[in-house]
Design a protein around this motif. Structure first.
Motif, PDB file in Angstrom:
ATOM      1  N   CYS A  24     -84.672 -91.633   6.832  1.00 23.67           N
ATOM      2  CA  CYS A  24     -85.617 -90.747   7.187  1.00 23.67           C
ATOM      3  C   CYS A  24     -86.005 -90.150   8.665  1.00 23.67           C
ATOM      4  O   CYS A  24     -86.423 -89.673   9.178  1.00 23.67           O
ATOM      5  CB  CYS A  24     -87.105 -91.179   6.590  1.00 23.67           C
ATOM      6  N   GLN A  25     -84.874 -91.017   9.422  1.00 23.17           N
ATOM      7  CA  GLN A  25     -85.052 -90.893  10.850  1.00 23.17           C
ATOM      8  C   GLN A  25     -83.895 -90.029  11.454  1.00 23.17           C
ATOM      9  O   GLN A  25     -82.788 -90.299  12.336  1.00 23.17           O
ATOM     10  CB  GLN A  25     -84.903 -92.266  11.882  1.00 23.17           C
TER      11      GLN A  25
ATOM     12  N   PRO B 290     -87.816 -84.859   2.311  1.00 18.39           N
ATOM     13  CA  PRO B 290     -87.616 -85.919   1.469  1.00 18.39           C
ATOM     14  C   PRO B 290     -86.736 -87.073   1.983  1.00 18.39           C
ATOM     15  O   PRO B 290     -86.292 -86.770   3.023  1.00 18.39           O
ATOM     16  CB  PRO B 290     -87.006 -85.200   0.086  1.00 18.39           C
ATOM     17  N   PHE B 291     -86.420 -88.075   1.212  1.00 18.29           N
ATOM     18  CA  PHE B 291     -85.531 -89.068   1.460  1.00 18.29           C
ATOM     19  C   PHE B 291     -84.373 -88.522   1.908  1.00 18.29           C
ATOM     20  O   PHE B 291     -83.645 -88.031   1.191  1.00 18.29           O
ATOM     21  CB  PHE B 291     -85.619 -90.097   0.459  1.00 18.29           C
ATOM     22  N   LEU B 292     -83.733 -88.811   3.178  1.00 18.44           N
ATOM     23  CA  LEU B 292     -82.488 -88.668   3.587  1.00 18.44           C
ATOM     24  C   LEU B 292     -82.213 -89.657   4.639  1.00 18.44           C
ATOM     25  O   LEU B 292     -82.692 -90.177   5.095  1.00 18.44           O
ATOM     26  CB  LEU B 292     -82.202 -87.338   4.251  1.00 18.44           C
ATOM     27  N   VAL B 293     -80.849 -89.848   4.761  1.00 19.36           N
ATOM     28  CA  VAL B 293     -80.174 -90.996   5.711  1.00 19.36           C
ATOM     29  C   VAL B 293     -79.764 -90.057   7.007  1.00 19.36           C
ATOM     30  O   VAL B 293     -78.984 -89.079   6.860  1.00 19.36           O
ATOM     31  CB  VAL B 293     -79.178 -91.727   4.996  1.00 19.36           C
TER      32      VAL B 293
ATOM     33  N   ILE C 266     -77.665 -85.739  -2.870  1.00 18.72           N
ATOM     34  CA  ILE C 266     -79.106 -85.735  -2.802  1.00 18.72           C
ATOM     35  C   ILE C 266     -79.636 -84.317  -2.390  1.00 18.72           C
ATOM     36  O   ILE C 266     -80.541 -83.671  -3.013  1.00 18.72           O
ATOM     37  CB  ILE C 266     -79.891 -86.807  -2.374  1.00 18.72           C
ATOM     38  N   LEU C 267     -78.931 -83.719  -1.523  1.00 21.58           N
ATOM     39  CA  LEU C 267     -79.362 -82.516  -0.869  1.00 21.58           C
ATOM     40  C   LEU C 267     -79.292 -81.249  -1.965  1.00 21.58           C
ATOM     41  O   LEU C 267     -80.069 -80.514  -2.248  1.00 21.58           O
ATOM     42  CB  LEU C 267     -78.405 -82.139   0.280  1.00 21.58           C
TER      43      LEU C 267
ATOM     44  N   SER D  67     -70.912 -85.814   9.119  1.00 19.77           N
ATOM     45  CA  SER D  67     -71.271 -86.999   8.377  1.00 19.77           C
ATOM     46  C   SER D  67     -72.482 -86.978   7.797  1.00 19.77           C
ATOM     47  O   SER D  67     -72.962 -87.668   6.890  1.00 19.77           O
ATOM     48  CB  SER D  67     -71.378 -88.160   9.634  1.00 19.77           C
ATOM     49  N   PHE D  68     -73.488 -85.837   8.203  1.00 19.90           N
ATOM     50  CA  PHE D  68     -74.647 -85.935   7.638  1.00 19.90           C
ATOM     51  C   PHE D  68     -74.754 -85.520   6.101  1.00 19.90           C
ATOM     52  O   PHE D  68     -75.241 -85.867   5.155  1.00 19.90           O
ATOM     53  CB  PHE D  68     -75.491 -85.103   8.357  1.00 19.90           C
ATOM     54  N   LEU D  69     -73.794 -84.275   5.918  1.00 24.61           N
ATOM     55  CA  LEU D  69     -73.465 -83.829   4.636  1.00 24.61           C
ATOM     56  C   LEU D  69     -72.729 -84.783   3.702  1.00 24.61           C
ATOM     57  O   LEU D  69     -72.895 -84.905   2.568  1.00 24.61           O
ATOM     58  CB  LEU D  69     -72.705 -82.523   4.794  1.00 24.61           C
TER      59      LEU D  69
END
Length: 221
Positions: free
Chosen positions: A133-134, A119-122, A174-175, A166-168
């Motif tokens: 999404c990349q 799903p949508f993630l940055v 949203i996760l 940074s990803f979290l």
């Protein structure tokens, strides 16, 4: 590239040799984690290859089949908590290729039994920081682990990279929402709801009046 992206990339490259050691306190991975490497990425920046060096990912031959959940653009369903049993018994696999060459990559030939979309993630990786999404290989794997209930393992995989936290930070909220869904349809519904909320907030931010200092304040400053 922005200064923030450049700083993150430099930090990641500077620490690439120092953070290759696994921690003795890491939780053991009880299922298979694998990838198909199409040799399209810079080896120095490839998160999949680093995971392979750390023995956290098994490299598959291009035509080799994988029985578990496969993250692929050809998937027809979204990763959801209902995929936990597939992950637990058959594992996770990801396709390691360049986003710039996605159309030239024979992903369809893999024909996975359990193909999934994320799903949508940055992205937080230095190459695509801030882009929706990349995701890099480790981000895709960690997101799947997080959504299917393996949150500690997700953090462990991300911790192998100086920028992984940074990803979290970008996607934690949203996760958590995705991980509380029941199935693929509810994850997609939550994704759409989140995107609408973000777009509405952006519109409100644009319309909000800005406070400017008075002339006297400007003169004194």
């Amino acid at each position: 590239m922005s200064n923030l992206e450049e700083n993150i990339e430099n930090l990641a490259l500077d620490s690439s040799s120092s953070d290759d050691d696994t921690s003795s306190s890491d939780e053991e991975v009880t299922f298979s984690v694998a990838m198909w490497d199409f040799n399209q990425c810079d080896p120095k920046k490839c998160s999949g290859r680093k995971l392979a060096r750390l023995k956290l990912v098994k490299t598959l031959k291009i035509k080799q089949k994988f029985p578990g959940l496969v993250l692929t653009p050809t998937g027809t369903k979204c990763v959801s908590p209902s995929d936990r049993d597939i992950v637990a018994t058959k594992g996770i696999a990801v396709v390691d290729c360049s986003w710039a060459r996605i159309d030239d990559t024979p992903i369809a030939a893999l024909k996975p039994q359990h193909g999934r979309l994320l799903p949508f993630l940055v992205a937080a990786n230095p190459i695509n920081y801030g882009r929706p999404c990349q995701l890099s290989c480790v981000e895709a794997i960690a997101a799947t682990m997080y959504i299917t209930g393996y949150k500690k393992l997700a953090k462990q995989y991300l911790d192998k990279f100086s920028w992984g936290h940074s990803f979290l930070e970008l996607n934690g909220g949203i996760l958590d929402r995705y991980s509380n869904c029941s199935d693929s349809q509810s994850v997609v519904a939550e994704q759409n709801k989140y995107i609408e909320e973000e777009q509405r907030q952006q519109e409100l931010d644009k319309q909000a009046p800005r406070d400017f200092p008075s002339s006297s304040e400007s003169d004194s400053d």
